[in-house]
Scaffold this motif. Structure first.
Motif: not given
Length: 165
Positions: A31-38, A40-41, A69-76, A86-96
């Motif tokens: 399961q991957m998390a994505i924010v529904e209101a984004t 393209g989600a 960024t989470m959406a980019l991680c999931v879609a890619n 990888s870049s998007a997932c890592t950036r999401a961690i940093t942003l969090a």
């Protein structure tokens, strides 16, 4: 910012991602998390990552950077574009971690979801050591159902791979 964060932490939708490359069989469900209101989600949740990315890229860049960024991680990850994912997932961690307006508990939950997403991405990339590290780090931060599910899936798959050797 509290109301905005509730959009991230509470209505996060679980996306079942079936992968079928190499060590990953079609029966592997993470399961991957994505924010529904984004933007393209919805398309990403329905498995149309290309359409979701198109919608995301054509929408205004305003809005919640973490959610985008989470959406980019999931879609890619769905598209197995590992470098971009990888870049998007890592950036999401940093942003969090850097959400100054969020409570410590909200930052931990956001980071756990981003780590879990990156763990799935590492699984798709067949980097089992990094996947395990991310799933375990996520589980230390959160006992959410999604995080625990992914750690359990990984542990089961790893046991199966070890038994085959």
């Amino acid at each position: 910012m509290k109301a905005k964060l509730s959009l991230i932490v509470q209505p996060v939708a679980a996306l079942l991602l079936a992968c079928n490359a190499g060590l990953v069989s079609a029966s592997d469900h993470y399961q991957m998390a994505i924010v529904e209101a984004t933007p393209g989600a919805s398309a990403i949740q329905q498995g149309d990552a290309a359409k979701g990315l198109s919608t995301l890229h054509s929408s205004k860049a305003d809005g919640d950077v973490f959610a985008r960024t989470m959406a980019l991680c999931v879609a890619n990850t769905q598209l197995a574009d590992i470098s971009v994912a990888s870049s998007a997932c890592t950036r999401a961690i940093t942003l969090a971690r850097s959400q100054a307006q969020a409570s410590a508990a909200e930052r931990r939950e956001m980071q756990a979801l981003a780590l879990s997403n990156r763990g799935v991405m590492h699984w798709v990339a067949q980097d089992l050591a990094k996947a395990q590290q991310d799933f375990q780090r996520a589980a230390k931060l959160s006992d959410s159902e999604l995080v625990q599910h992914n750690l359990q899936q990984f542990s089961s798959r790893l046991e199966g791979l070890t038994a085959q050797r």
